[in-house]
Write a protein that holds these residues in place. Structure first.
Motif, PDB file in Angstrom:
ATOM      1  N   ASN A   1     -59.381 -60.467  59.029  1.00  0.00           N
ATOM      2  CA  ASN A   1     -59.194 -61.359  60.167  1.00  0.00           C
ATOM      3  C   ASN A   1     -59.616 -62.785  59.825  1.00  0.00           C
ATOM      4  N   ILE A   2     -60.701 -62.923  59.086  1.00  0.00           N
ATOM      5  CA  ILE A   2     -61.297 -64.251  58.890  1.00  0.00           C
ATOM      6  C   ILE A   2     -60.770 -64.987  57.659  1.00  0.00           C
ATOM      7  N   MET A   3     -60.639 -64.267  56.548  1.00  0.00           N
ATOM      8  CA  MET A   3     -60.406 -64.965  55.274  1.00  0.00           C
ATOM      9  C   MET A   3     -59.103 -65.771  55.207  1.00  0.00           C
ATOM     10  N   PRO A   4     -57.977 -65.238  55.726  1.00  0.00           N
ATOM     11  CA  PRO A   4     -56.761 -66.060  55.636  1.00  0.00           C
ATOM     12  C   PRO A   4     -56.886 -67.363  56.433  1.00  0.00           C
TER      13      PRO A   4
ATOM     14  N   GLU B   1     -72.156 -64.718  67.232  1.00  0.00           N
ATOM     15  CA  GLU B   1     -72.504 -63.358  67.628  1.00  0.00           C
ATOM     16  C   GLU B   1     -71.361 -62.372  67.365  1.00  0.00           C
ATOM     17  N   HIS B   2     -70.143 -62.771  67.741  1.00  0.00           N
ATOM     18  CA  HIS B   2     -69.014 -61.839  67.605  1.00  0.00           C
ATOM     19  C   HIS B   2     -68.133 -62.163  66.407  1.00  0.00           C
ATOM     20  N   GLN B   3     -68.594 -63.067  65.569  1.00  0.00           N
ATOM     21  CA  GLN B   3     -67.897 -63.411  64.329  1.00  0.00           C
ATOM     22  C   GLN B   3     -66.418 -63.693  64.557  1.00  0.00           C
ATOM     23  N   LEU B   4     -66.152 -64.498  65.576  1.00  0.00           N
ATOM     24  CA  LEU B   4     -64.773 -64.888  65.854  1.00  0.00           C
ATOM     25  C   LEU B   4     -64.252 -65.724  64.694  1.00  0.00           C
ATOM     26  N   ALA B   5     -63.015 -65.443  64.297  1.00  0.00           N
ATOM     27  CA  ALA B   5     -62.436 -66.156  63.151  1.00  0.00           C
ATOM     28  C   ALA B   5     -62.433 -67.663  63.376  1.00  0.00           C
ATOM     29  N   GLU B   6     -62.197 -68.065  64.634  1.00  0.00           N
ATOM     30  CA  GLU B   6     -62.091 -69.501  64.944  1.00  0.00           C
ATOM     31  C   GLU B   6     -63.412 -70.220  64.677  1.00  0.00           C
ATOM     32  N   ASN B   7     -64.537 -69.510  64.821  1.00  0.00           N
ATOM     33  CA  ASN B   7     -65.842 -70.127  64.562  1.00  0.00           C
ATOM     34  C   ASN B   7     -66.319 -69.888  63.128  1.00  0.00           C
ATOM     35  N   MET B   8     -65.946 -68.748  62.575  1.00  0.00           N
ATOM     36  CA  MET B   8     -66.423 -68.396  61.228  1.00  0.00           C
ATOM     37  C   MET B   8     -65.711 -69.213  60.143  1.00  0.00           C
ATOM     38  N   ALA B   9     -64.393 -69.366  60.279  1.00  0.00           N
ATOM     39  CA  ALA B   9     -63.622 -69.986  59.194  1.00  0.00           C
ATOM     40  C   ALA B   9     -64.129 -71.393  58.835  1.00  0.00           C
ATOM     41  N   PRO B  10     -64.417 -72.253  59.824  1.00  0.00           N
ATOM     42  CA  PRO B  10     -64.862 -73.609  59.442  1.00  0.00           C
ATOM     43  C   PRO B  10     -66.163 -73.621  58.634  1.00  0.00           C
TER      44      PRO B  10
ATOM     45  N   GLY C   1     -63.943 -73.112  71.271  1.00  0.00           N
ATOM     46  CA  GLY C   1     -63.329 -73.153  72.599  1.00  0.00           C
ATOM     47  C   GLY C   1     -61.943 -72.507  72.641  1.00  0.00           C
ATOM     48  N   LEU C   2     -61.488 -72.012  71.497  1.00  0.00           N
ATOM     49  CA  LEU C   2     -60.135 -71.444  71.425  1.00  0.00           C
ATOM     50  C   LEU C   2     -60.094 -69.984  71.850  1.00  0.00           C
ATOM     51  N   SER C   3     -61.239 -69.311  71.709  1.00  0.00           N
ATOM     52  CA  SER C   3     -61.251 -67.872  71.951  1.00  0.00           C
ATOM     53  C   SER C   3     -62.636 -67.446  72.384  1.00  0.00           C
TER      54      SER C   3
ATOM     55  N   GLY D   1     -54.674 -74.844  64.224  1.00  0.00           N
ATOM     56  CA  GLY D   1     -55.895 -75.013  65.017  1.00  0.00           C
ATOM     57  C   GLY D   1     -55.783 -74.281  66.347  1.00  0.00           C
ATOM     58  N   TRP D   2     -55.082 -73.140  66.354  1.00  0.00           N
ATOM     59  CA  TRP D   2     -54.932 -72.322  67.555  1.00  0.00           C
ATOM     60  C   TRP D   2     -55.811 -71.079  67.439  1.00  0.00           C
ATOM     61  N   GLY D   3     -56.006 -70.402  68.560  1.00  0.00           N
ATOM     62  CA  GLY D   3     -56.708 -69.124  68.539  1.00  0.00           C
ATOM     63  C   GLY D   3     -55.824 -68.038  67.938  1.00  0.00           C
TER      64      GLY D   3
END
Ligand SMILES: Cc1cc2nc3c(=O)[nH]c(=O)nc-3n(C[C@H](O)[C@H](O)[C@H](O)COP(=O)(O)OP(=O)(O)OC[C@H]3O[C@@H](n4cnc5c(N)ncnc54)[C@H](O)[C@@H]3O)c2cc1C
Ligand SMILES: Nc1ncnc2c1ncn2[C@@H]1O[C@H](COP(=O)(O)O)[C@@H](O)[C@H]1O
Lengths: 249, 310
Positions: free
Chosen positions: B97-100, B66-75, B173-175, A136-138
């Protein structure tokens, strides 16, 4: 800051690999092995951070056969402080590697974990992203530049269209791309010192992690080879061939 | 069997990689949904709905995406995935970047860079820089797959899918996004180009790439490079073709001043026709070239450019 770096022992990038005749995999007997090149970049980055006074301790982790200890010694000779070797002869898929890394992270509490973006044997490009997801990290993948600002790190990433910069809250997971730095060669005194650094050996069971593979490899084959081409004398002849024979221009 | 395809887009345009990925998914049947997550990307959803083979489009539209950050997309992908047997994404830096991270949330072992879909659970993927091909069978309940786009044709635009609102969650909030510096080019994208002219260390400097640009102009080609040319700063990182750069398979690939290291070959050896221009007659690139010219690139390239006018 304490940093954990994962280093994989792989067939050296200069070796021309051979597929085993029975299709079960790649011939690894009597083949030169080295540290995965992206992991050298990961180690180098942490050493530079230590030299810059931002990092106090570098812990290197390698998983696999007994000889992974040589890979850890290489990491020590570059500048890593101590090592953890997870000994197993079984195949480790990226999910299993990342689960073991998570368990180690929970014991060691690093502020940062740096991995290579891709192991050049399985070419999976997964472990850093899986680990970040499990913790659960960045995640800052394919990094070509790191800037530490307080409890954040700004990561410049090599993406298909160019470069992208993200910030990550620490602790975070980073994966290295080729342009992050150029790894150093170990100096002789450092190679000598590396012999004295400690490696803790563990087994996957010690961490209670189930490493059984999810994928079954049915066969491994050599890809079809291309038909031998021809040499032409000059540009004029080349243009004719491309136009009339290949029909591509 | 039903599949979810994760669309790659820039909020402004749908990336061609999405179409190749849909083709890979269609091998298992036409029960395919598409996820479009981004900001103000309704027009992308309209376009996605026209891809042949797509039944439903999930549109998740919000500032968090907007920026398809993995931290937001994966969930959100992990949430949707429980309704599908397969999830496909292109093996671009976007999908890689996202799938794993989705795989972590679902506890499955992703299959990277698939070049052939043999059956619902069996896939072929290159390993060791494409010097071996592995056929693997997955025992996971959901198959997570990234697709080597050059191995599949683009899907056609003949569909009429329904649109629905996709899942949405809070920002992790992670990135966060800081900036993007994209290379600007009028040329086709490397991974989708029909012709590519690539330069290596033999180009000597960035200015000399003008020679390749002139040739590329004549051919409507994209310009690529070896790692050595990128590391030396001749051209930006996104030009790199190879095992750890872009994988390309154009109709015509012209390698100029490139020796042909295995890591470079890994990225271009599936091109239909390969041309090598190199002054060293023993350069390994000649072993895979259909047409080789042994000579000084500073002479041969301008001559070839001139020939194309004839
Ligand atoms: C982990 C790892 C990942 C890598 N990933 C990639 C990758 O993705 N892509 C990649 O390309 N490489 C990659 N490499 C690097 C690869 O091993 C080679 O070092 C690189 O491809 C060499 O680039 P080059 O052919 O341009 O340079 P060189 O090998 O130096 O070749 C230059 C060539 O130019 C020719 N030449 C010079 N002058 C002239 C002239 N005037 N006219 C004609 N010919 C001339 C020379 O004869 C020579 O053959 C990777 C390496 C590692 C370790
Ligand atoms: N067996 C291993 N031991 C240590 N690190 C590993 C191992 N496997 C993978 N890694 C790390 O994960 C990165 C990416 O590997 P992969 O996802 O398999 O391409 C590598 O560059 C290493 O940093």
């Amino acid at each position: 800051m304490k940093v954990l770096v994962a280093v994989k022992r792989v067939i050296d990038y200069n070796v021309k690999i051979r597929v085993r005749a029975d299709g079960s995999g790649i011939e690894t007997n009597n083949v030169k092995m080295s540290m995965n090149p992206f992991d050298e970049i990961a180690i180098e980055e942490t050493i530079r951070l230590k030299e810059a006074g931002k990092v106090d301790e570098i812990v290197a982790v390698s998983m696999g056969a007994q000889q992974c200890q040589e890979t850890l010694r290489t990491a020590f000779a570059m500048g890593a402080d101590r090592g953890i070797h997870v000994l197993t002869e079984s195949t480790l898929e990226p999910l299993a590697v990342s689960k073991l890394l998570r368990a180690i992270v929970q014991e060691e509490n690093p502020d940062l974990v740096i991995l290579g973006k891709q192991a050049i044997d399985d070419d999976s490009n997964q472990c850093a992203q899986i680990l970040a997801g499990l913790l659960g990290w960045g995640q800052g993948t394919f990094a070509s530049k790191l800037d530490f600002i307080g409890r954040k790190v700004e990561v410049t990433r090599e993406v298909d269209g160019g470069l992208e910069t993200l910030w990550l809250a620490l602790p975070a997971v980073i994966s290295t791309d080729l342009r992050l730095n150029e790894p150093r060669y170990a100096s002789l005194p450092n190679i000598m010192k590396a012999k004295k650094k400690t490696i803790h050996q563990k087994k996957p069971e010690d961490y209670g992690v189930d490493i059984s593979p999810r994928l079954e490899t049915l066969k491994v084959e050599t890809p079809p080879t291309r038909a031998t081409g021809i040499k032409v004398a000059n540009a004029a002849e080349l243009a004719i061939k491309l136009r009339d024979e290949a029909g591509v221009i | 069997m039903n599949s979810l395809v994760i669309a790659e887009h820039s909020n402004i345009e749908l990336k061609p990689s999405t179409l190749n990925t849909v083709t890979a998914a269609r091998i298992l049947g036409d029960d395919i949904d598409l996820l479009i997550a981004g900001k103000n990307c309704g027009a992308i959803a309209d376009e996605g709905a026209k891809i042949s083979g797509i039944a439903h489009v999930w549109l998740t539209d919000g500032p968090e995406y907007e920026h398809q950050l993995a931290e937001n997309m994966a969930p959100i992908i992990a949430d949707l995935a429980s309704n599908y047997s397969h999830v496909f994404a292109p093996s671009s830096t976007f999908g890689k970047n996202i799938m794993p991270r989705v795989a972590a949330l679902l506890d499955v072992q992703q299959i990277s860079d698939v070049v052939a879909v043999e059956s619902e659970d069996t896939f072929v993927r290159p390993i060791y820089a494409g010097n071996a091909m592995a056929t693997v069978r997955s025992n996971d309940s959901v198959k997570l797959i990234t697709v080597r786009t050059t191995a599949f044709k683009a899907a056609e635009m003949g569909g009429k899918a329904k649109q629905e609102i996709g899942p949405c969650k809070e920002d992790s909030g992670l990135s966060g996004f800081v900036k993007r510096e994209l290379s600007k080019s009028e040329r086709p994208e490397l991974t989708a180009a029909k012709v590519i002219v690539s330069g290596g260390r033999g180009m000597q400097n960035g200015e000399n790439f003008a020679l390749l640009e002139a040739l590329a102009d004549k051919l409507g080609a994209a310009v690529g490079a070896s790692r050595a040319a990128v590391d030396a700063g001749f051209v930006p990182n996104d030009y790199q073709v190879g095992q750890t750069g872009k994988i390309v398979a154009p109709e015509l690939y012209i390698a100029v001043g490139i020796s042909g290291a295995i890591q470079h070959l890994a990225g271009m050896k599936d091109s239909k026709v390969i041309v090598a221009i190199n002054k060293d007659e023993d350069a390994p690139i000649f072993q895979i070239a259909d047409y080789g010219v042994v000579g000084d690139l500073f002479k041969v390239v301008p001559e070839l450019t001139a020939e194309l006018d004839k």
